[in-house]
Design a protein around this motif. Structure first.
Motif, PDB file in Angstrom:
ATOM      1  N   PRO A  18     -36.215  29.482  82.100  1.00 11.23           N
ATOM      2  CA  PRO A  18     -37.389  28.626  81.890  1.00 11.23           C
ATOM      3  C   PRO A  18     -38.677  29.390  82.131  1.00 11.23           C
ATOM      4  O   PRO A  18     -38.758  30.235  83.028  1.00 11.23           O
ATOM      5  N   ALA A  19     -39.693  29.119  81.320  1.00 13.15           N
ATOM      6  CA  ALA A  19     -41.005  29.719  81.522  1.00 13.15           C
ATOM      7  C   ALA A  19     -41.688  29.061  82.720  1.00 13.15           C
ATOM      8  O   ALA A  19     -41.230  28.043  83.238  1.00 13.15           O
ATOM      9  N   ALA A  20     -42.800  29.649  83.145  1.00 13.56           N
ATOM     10  CA  ALA A  20     -43.512  29.124  84.311  1.00 13.56           C
ATOM     11  C   ALA A  20     -44.012  27.701  84.091  1.00 13.56           C
ATOM     12  O   ALA A  20     -44.154  26.925  85.047  1.00 13.56           O
ATOM     13  N   ASP A  21     -44.255  27.317  82.841  1.00 14.58           N
ATOM     14  CA  ASP A  21     -44.735  25.961  82.551  1.00 14.58           C
ATOM     15  C   ASP A  21     -43.603  24.965  82.364  1.00 14.58           C
ATOM     16  O   ASP A  21     -43.828  23.800  82.061  1.00 14.58           O
ATOM     17  N   GLY A  22     -42.350  25.419  82.543  1.00 14.62           N
ATOM     18  CA  GLY A  22     -41.208  24.527  82.431  1.00 14.62           C
ATOM     19  C   GLY A  22     -40.598  24.445  81.055  1.00 14.62           C
ATOM     20  O   GLY A  22     -39.632  23.708  80.856  1.00 14.62           O
ATOM     21  N   SER A  23     -41.121  25.167  80.076  1.00 18.92           N
ATOM     22  CA  SER A  23     -40.533  25.132  78.734  1.00 18.92           C
ATOM     23  C   SER A  23     -39.271  25.991  78.700  1.00 18.92           C
ATOM     24  O   SER A  23     -39.188  27.031  79.347  1.00 18.92           O
ATOM     25  N   VAL A  24     -38.291  25.517  77.961  1.00 19.14           N
ATOM     26  CA  VAL A  24     -37.002  26.207  77.849  1.00 19.14           C
ATOM     27  C   VAL A  24     -36.641  26.334  76.376  1.00 19.14           C
ATOM     28  O   VAL A  24     -36.645  25.342  75.649  1.00 19.14           O
ATOM     29  N   THR A  25     -36.328  27.524  75.935  1.00 22.61           N
ATOM     30  CA  THR A  25     -35.890  27.751  74.566  1.00 22.61           C
ATOM     31  C   THR A  25     -34.380  27.929  74.550  1.00 22.61           C
ATOM     32  O   THR A  25     -33.868  28.924  75.044  1.00 22.61           O
ATOM     33  N   MET A  26     -33.685  26.936  74.000  1.00 18.59           N
ATOM     34  CA  MET A  26     -32.227  26.971  73.954  1.00 18.59           C
ATOM     35  C   MET A  26     -31.760  27.559  72.624  1.00 18.59           C
ATOM     36  O   MET A  26     -32.254  27.165  71.559  1.00 18.59           O
ATOM     37  N   PRO A  27     -30.828  28.488  72.660  1.00 17.02           N
ATOM     38  CA  PRO A  27     -30.298  29.024  71.409  1.00 17.02           C
ATOM     39  C   PRO A  27     -29.403  28.007  70.708  1.00 17.02           C
ATOM     40  O   PRO A  27     -28.788  27.156  71.357  1.00 17.02           O
ATOM     41  N   ALA A  28     -29.354  28.065  69.402  1.00 16.26           N
ATOM     42  CA  ALA A  28     -28.420  27.238  68.630  1.00 16.26           C
ATOM     43  C   ALA A  28     -27.053  27.901  68.732  1.00 16.26           C
ATOM     44  O   ALA A  28     -26.813  28.941  68.128  1.00 16.26           O
ATOM     45  N   ALA A  29     -26.165  27.326  69.513  1.00 15.16           N
ATOM     46  CA  ALA A  29     -24.884  27.979  69.775  1.00 15.16           C
ATOM     47  C   ALA A  29     -23.791  26.935  69.985  1.00 15.16           C
ATOM     48  O   ALA A  29     -24.066  25.794  70.358  1.00 15.16           O
ATOM     49  N   HIS A  30     -22.548  27.347  69.738  1.00 14.95           N
ATOM     50  CA  HIS A  30     -21.387  26.475  69.903  1.00 14.95           C
ATOM     51  C   HIS A  30     -20.321  27.215  70.707  1.00 14.95           C
ATOM     52  O   HIS A  30     -20.211  28.439  70.648  1.00 14.95           O
ATOM     53  N   ARG A  31     -19.538  26.458  71.437  1.00 18.60           N
ATOM     54  CA  ARG A  31     -18.412  27.072  72.148  1.00 18.60           C
ATOM     55  C   ARG A  31     -17.466  27.722  71.149  1.00 18.60           C
ATOM     56  O   ARG A  31     -17.167  27.163  70.090  1.00 18.60           O
ATOM     57  N   MET A  32     -16.975  28.879  71.517  1.00 16.78           N
ATOM     58  CA  MET A  32     -16.023  29.595  70.663  1.00 16.78           C
ATOM     59  C   MET A  32     -14.795  28.737  70.398  1.00 16.78           C
ATOM     60  O   MET A  32     -14.257  28.745  69.276  1.00 16.78           O
TER      61      MET A  32
END
Length: 240
Positions: free
Chosen positions: A136-150
């Protein structure tokens, strides 16, 4: 910054609640919390009541435990600390990725906000930790990758390994020995009969290798499709 002074136990609880739901929509139960934290169910019940009194979680008897906005803010702050510390230990101090979790658990409660910010700058503002979890960035933003369990992918699906669960250090050591790591190209070849292992190909060209992955291993790997930007889903929560 963290919202208000809190105990290390409170910080650990909200961090575990957040981490459990980060890669799935299913909320955590008190029993699962007890398992994750290695404590008795009675201890969890008492702490959950305390967290609810502090406005950090929503919880009704026999239901799942969910973070409030304030609880989410505190959890993101602690997750940021933990993952930056793990990254620093690997990149700057030569720790292996299976060693850093416990060390970061100790340090995250002791270091100051100033230390965390300077460490973030020193590392070049990394977007993920050594296991692929987003920082998470200092401002609380989170960049989640587009991903799936194998384990959920069909034969013929290909992509790159985006995240590897750090829940089991022995599994991390096994993957390291097999040279299976973040960003490795991977393709699902098929599955052995009668519920057998998932057959995958890691790498490309002459260096490609085939592996039979057990359910435990395939459940621990997340894969992003080829050509997908590492962070294409943005969740924003502001730390207070």
């Amino acid at each position: 910054m963290k919202p208000t002074p809190t105990s290390s136990s409170v910080e650990d609880y909200v961090k575990v609640i957040y981490a459990f739901t980060e890669w799935q929509d299913k909320p955590i139960t008190s029993t699962q919390l007890a398992t994750r934290l290695g404590v008795a169910n009675s201890s969890v019940s008492e702490m959950v009541r305390k967290l609810k009194d502090q406005g950090l979680v929503d919880h009704q008897p026999y239901s799942a435990v969910r973070l409030t906005a304030e609880g989410q803010s505190l959890a993101l702050s602690m997750v940021r600390r933990h993952r930056l510390l793990e990254t620093y230990l690997v990149q700057e101090l030569g720790y292996s990725w299976d060693e850093v979790h416990d060390e970061a658990e100790l340090l995250e409660h002791a270091v100051s906000d100033t230390f965390i910010e300077r460490m973030d700058a020193k590392l070049g503002r990394p977007s993920r930790d050594p296991h692929g979890d987003p920082i998470p960035a200092a401002d609380g933003s989170v960049t989640m990758p587009a991903a799936h369990r194998m384990s959920q992918l069909d034969p013929g699906h290909s992509g790159r390994i985006t995240r590897i669960s750090d829940h089991d250090p022995e599994l991390l050591r096994y993957l390291d020995q097999q040279r299976i790591g973040l960003d490795a190209p991977i393709r699902v070849q098929g599955r052995k009969p009668f519920g057998g292992a998932l057959v995958v190909r890691v790498g490309t060209g002459p260096a490609a290798r085939d592996f039979d992955l057990t359910e435990e291993v395939s459940e621990a790997l997340w894969v992003s499709p080829e050509g997908t930007h590492p962070g294409c889903t943005l969740t924003r929560t502001t730390l207070t």
